[in-house]
Design a protein around this motif. Sequence first.
Motif, PDB file in Angstrom:
ATOM      1  N   ILE A 343       0.853  -1.193   0.000  1.00 36.08           N
ATOM      2  CA  ILE A 343       0.000   0.000   0.000  1.00 36.08           C
ATOM      3  C   ILE A 343       0.889   1.243   0.000  1.00 36.08           C
ATOM      4  CG2 ILE A 343      -1.760   1.289   1.266  1.00 36.08           C
ATOM      5  CD1 ILE A 343      -2.583  -1.419   2.542  1.00 36.08           C
ATOM      6  N   ARG A 344       0.607   2.170  -0.903  1.00 38.55           N
ATOM      7  CA  ARG A 344       1.380   3.420  -0.968  1.00 38.55           C
ATOM      8  C   ARG A 344       0.543   4.567  -0.415  1.00 38.55           C
ATOM      9  NH1 ARG A 344       5.798   2.625  -4.755  1.00 38.55           N
ATOM     10  NH2 ARG A 344       5.537   0.639  -5.871  1.00 38.55           N
ATOM     11  N   TRP A 345       1.224   5.648  -0.077  1.00 38.96           N
ATOM     12  CA  TRP A 345       0.514   6.802   0.493  1.00 38.96           C
ATOM     13  C   TRP A 345      -0.523   7.353  -0.481  1.00 38.96           C
ATOM     14  CZ3 TRP A 345       0.356   7.752   5.404  1.00 38.96           C
ATOM     15  CH2 TRP A 345       1.426   7.417   6.233  1.00 38.96           C
ATOM     16  N   ARG A 346      -0.263   7.206  -1.775  1.00 41.77           N
ATOM     17  CA  ARG A 346      -1.218   7.717  -2.756  1.00 41.77           C
ATOM     18  C   ARG A 346      -2.526   6.932  -2.752  1.00 41.77           C
ATOM     19  NH1 ARG A 346       2.717   5.473  -7.149  1.00 41.77           N
ATOM     20  NH2 ARG A 346       1.869   3.397  -7.590  1.00 41.77           N
ATOM     21  N   ASP A 347      -2.512   5.728  -2.139  1.00 40.72           N
ATOM     22  CA  ASP A 347      -3.716   4.908  -2.066  1.00 40.72           C
ATOM     23  C   ASP A 347      -4.652   5.337  -0.936  1.00 40.72           C
ATOM     24  OD1 ASP A 347      -2.763   3.291  -4.163  1.00 40.72           O
ATOM     25  OD2 ASP A 347      -1.574   2.089  -2.762  1.00 40.72           O
ATOM     26  N   LEU A 348      -4.167   6.238  -0.055  1.00 44.51           N
ATOM     27  CA  LEU A 348      -4.963   6.691   1.085  1.00 44.51           C
ATOM     28  C   LEU A 348      -5.670   8.000   0.770  1.00 44.51           C
ATOM     29  CD1 LEU A 348      -2.954   4.632   2.411  1.00 44.51           C
ATOM     30  CD2 LEU A 348      -3.072   6.033   4.475  1.00 44.51           C
ATOM     31  N   PHE A 353      -8.510   3.492   2.243  1.00 40.71           N
ATOM     32  CA  PHE A 353      -7.470   3.200   1.258  1.00 40.71           C
ATOM     33  C   PHE A 353      -7.976   2.077   0.355  1.00 40.71           C
ATOM     34  CE2 PHE A 353      -6.305   0.304   4.740  1.00 40.71           C
ATOM     35  CZ  PHE A 353      -6.063  -0.897   4.064  1.00 40.71           C
ATOM     36  N   SER A 354      -7.406   1.995  -0.831  1.00 38.70           N
ATOM     37  CA  SER A 354      -7.831   0.970  -1.792  1.00 38.70           C
ATOM     38  C   SER A 354      -6.610   0.217  -2.308  1.00 38.70           C
ATOM     39  CB  SER A 354      -8.596   1.597  -2.955  1.00 38.70           C
ATOM     40  OG  SER A 354      -7.770   2.503  -3.659  1.00 38.70           O
ATOM     41  N   ILE A 371     -10.313  -3.231  -3.816  1.00 36.78           N
ATOM     42  CA  ILE A 371     -10.973  -3.353  -2.515  1.00 36.78           C
ATOM     43  C   ILE A 371     -10.786  -2.039  -1.772  1.00 36.78           C
ATOM     44  CG2 ILE A 371     -10.984  -4.576  -0.303  1.00 36.78           C
ATOM     45  CD1 ILE A 371      -9.904  -7.027  -1.786  1.00 36.78           C
ATOM     46  N   GLU A 372     -11.891  -1.434  -1.337  1.00 39.80           N
ATOM     47  CA  GLU A 372     -11.823  -0.173  -0.592  1.00 39.80           C
ATOM     48  C   GLU A 372     -12.027  -0.462   0.885  1.00 39.80           C
ATOM     49  OE1 GLU A 372     -14.138   3.082  -1.864  1.00 39.80           O
ATOM     50  OE2 GLU A 372     -13.042   3.337  -3.744  1.00 39.80           O
ATOM     51  N   VAL A 373     -11.069  -0.026   1.686  1.00 36.58           N
ATOM     52  CA  VAL A 373     -11.080  -0.309   3.127  1.00 36.58           C
ATOM     53  C   VAL A 373     -11.278   0.981   3.901  1.00 36.58           C
ATOM     54  CG1 VAL A 373      -9.750  -1.238   5.060  1.00 36.58           C
ATOM     55  CG2 VAL A 373      -9.536  -2.278   2.779  1.00 36.58           C
ATOM     56  N   TYR A 374     -12.299   1.008   4.739  1.00 36.26           N
ATOM     57  CA  TYR A 374     -12.477   2.142   5.648  1.00 36.26           C
ATOM     58  C   TYR A 374     -11.483   2.001   6.795  1.00 36.26           C
ATOM     59  CZ  TYR A 374     -16.708   3.519   3.198  1.00 36.26           C
ATOM     60  OH  TYR A 374     -17.583   3.929   2.232  1.00 36.26           O
ATOM     61  N   ILE A 375     -10.749   3.045   7.061  1.00 38.46           N
ATOM     62  CA  ILE A 375      -9.677   2.965   8.054  1.00 38.46           C
ATOM     63  C   ILE A 375     -10.258   3.121   9.461  1.00 38.46           C
ATOM     64  CG2 ILE A 375      -7.472   3.928   8.828  1.00 38.46           C
ATOM     65  CD1 ILE A 375      -7.015   4.927   5.980  1.00 38.46           C
ATOM     66  N   HIS A 376     -10.260   2.055  10.215  1.00 37.56           N
ATOM     67  CA  HIS A 376     -10.694   2.076  11.612  1.00 37.56           C
ATOM     68  C   HIS A 376      -9.710   2.914  12.415  1.00 37.56           C
ATOM     69  CE1 HIS A 376     -11.468   0.505  15.675  1.00 37.56           C
ATOM     70  NE2 HIS A 376     -12.642   0.091  15.218  1.00 37.56           N
ATOM     71  N   GLU A 377     -10.195   3.540  13.486  1.00 37.87           N
ATOM     72  CA  GLU A 377      -9.313   4.417  14.278  1.00 37.87           C
ATOM     73  C   GLU A 377      -8.115   3.661  14.844  1.00 37.87           C
ATOM     74  OE1 GLU A 377     -11.848   4.187  18.477  1.00 37.87           O
ATOM     75  OE2 GLU A 377     -11.979   5.970  17.210  1.00 37.87           O
ATOM     76  N   LEU A 378      -8.299   2.384  15.159  1.00 41.96           N
ATOM     77  CA  LEU A 378      -7.173   1.572  15.641  1.00 41.96           C
ATOM     78  C   LEU A 378      -6.170   1.326  14.517  1.00 41.96           C
ATOM     79  CD1 LEU A 378      -5.904  -0.021  17.928  1.00 41.96           C
ATOM     80  CD2 LEU A 378      -7.340  -1.977  17.328  1.00 41.96           C
ATOM     81  N   ALA A 379      -6.677   1.127  13.290  1.00 36.34           N
ATOM     82  CA  ALA A 379      -5.783   0.957  12.142  1.00 36.34           C
ATOM     83  C   ALA A 379      -4.999   2.249  11.875  1.00 36.34           C
ATOM     84  CB  ALA A 379      -6.585   0.560  10.906  1.00 36.34           C
ATOM     85  N   GLN A 380      -5.655   3.391  12.087  1.00 28.99           N
ATOM     86  CA  GLN A 380      -4.979   4.666  11.899  1.00 28.99           C
ATOM     87  C   GLN A 380      -3.852   4.840  12.917  1.00 28.99           C
ATOM     88  OE1 GLN A 380      -5.634   7.060   9.320  1.00 28.99           O
ATOM     89  NE2 GLN A 380      -3.612   7.615  10.097  1.00 28.99           N
TER      90      GLN A 380
END
Length: 519
Positions: A343-348, A353-354, A371-380
């Motif tokens: 995953i690259r920063w441009r994907d966020l 991120f996708s 695949i589009e992933v909603y970033i959970h606060e714990l993942a952040q």
Amino acid sequence: MQQTTVTPALYFDPRGCAKGATSVRYSIYFGGKQRLIATGIILDEKDVKFIQSYRKIYARNLSKGKKAPEIEDADQKFIWDILYGDSYTDPETGQIRVGYLRRAYDVIAYLGDSFDFPSFKKCLLDFDSLSKVELLKKDRRQAFPELAQVEEAEEVLLPPFPDDVLMALMAEYKFMYKEERYGTGDSFKDSAISLFRFYLHYRHENKEMFKGKHDYSIRFKMLTPTFLSNYERWMYRFGKKAHKRDAPPTSASPSTVGIYTRNFRKVFNTAINAGLVSVKSYPFAKGKYVIPASRNIKKARSLEEINQIIEFPCDNESDLLGRDMWLFSYLAYGANMADILRIRWRDLGNGRFSFFRKKTIITKKKDLTPIEVYIHELAQEIINRWGNRTKNRNEYVFPFLTAQMTALEAHKATKLFIGRVNDAMARIAKKLGIRGCMTTYAARHSFATIMLQSGASFVMISKLLGHSNTTTTQSYYDDFEDNQIKSAVQALVPKKVPIHKIATSSLNERPLSKQQRLA
């Protein structure tokens, strides 16, 4: 008249060696000249005497049409196979390698009319990277010059490997690596190593059958249903080679046996299409050998165990990193670590991120859906803790791969990183008293199972996992929680009542006495 043929041999040269030692060199005659080229092999005096003695016996018997006697001593046989055999197994790496004299013949055939001593020496040095397929192509082009242009345009018209199962498997391994499908390539290589280990055992168990036979090639006609059944039984006893030196091998799983035998089937099908073997000898036909199709039980972690992992106080950076990346996979819809590390920063952006699944890119190649992933606060939090500080849009989010790496280097780095995560999670699980699977694969199954239990639809989960159909997703739900199973079993009886009342309630009387039961 100047000699134009090339004659290779092995020459035992004691010059420049310690007392009692002899170096093995190639002796190459060409154009009236001889060149000695080092092999790097040093033998002691005893081994040299045996080789020279056995070589005379072998040549004498061959001239009379007889078989040479079997070499009894395992070490001496190993030395013979290295020098004069078609192939041998490297004891350090487990890789199947071509015998040294055979290498010389292969390189001479490859060079053909363009042979010269410098080219021969260079090809020997590059032999392991010189594909057997290329050697065969060279031979075919010399034999059928009119097919050379056709072969360049449509390679499938000619067989990509000889009548040798091991070399066919290794050709697939090299092809998969060329296609950057390293995991699949490794499975073909492991299949070849496993088959050769079994073949050595098979020859040892059937000495009379192989007496005097020094060709260790495994022809396709040898892959009979009986041979494959013997291989499967051997795998269940000795199939898993020990990592530690001198440790005994252990049993392989049905899943591993299935992977390897499917690889055998793959190269067998190609051999049939290439005309190397008759379809009548196909050992995988209906009523013949059946490939094991069992599934491993993939235990997903419960929500309670997930909470324990989140709250676990890591006391070192290695465990903290492993725990965080395992949880990131779980929160990122069970994304594989190979995809997470790419995953690259441009994907966020916009709290999500996708990514495209690497596995899907290789196998599907069209109509790809990210695949589009909603970033959970714990993942952040995990991104903030371990992400690259520069946040260059072309950089990877996590600093465990670099853009300068080759595809193979990235593959190896990913495997090592997954090993670090799995080791950390094993330590954490032990401290928490959690039993069962705790690998990165368990994170993916945990996501799918907990989502299903929370009421998410089957179709939605399949989409989030990146599966092209729900049949693949179905295999994720064979591992329900133990308490769910216990609850289901309890439902078999409507209420708890003493067992004797259940047995006699229809009679409305006390249990029968022994005399009444016997009457």
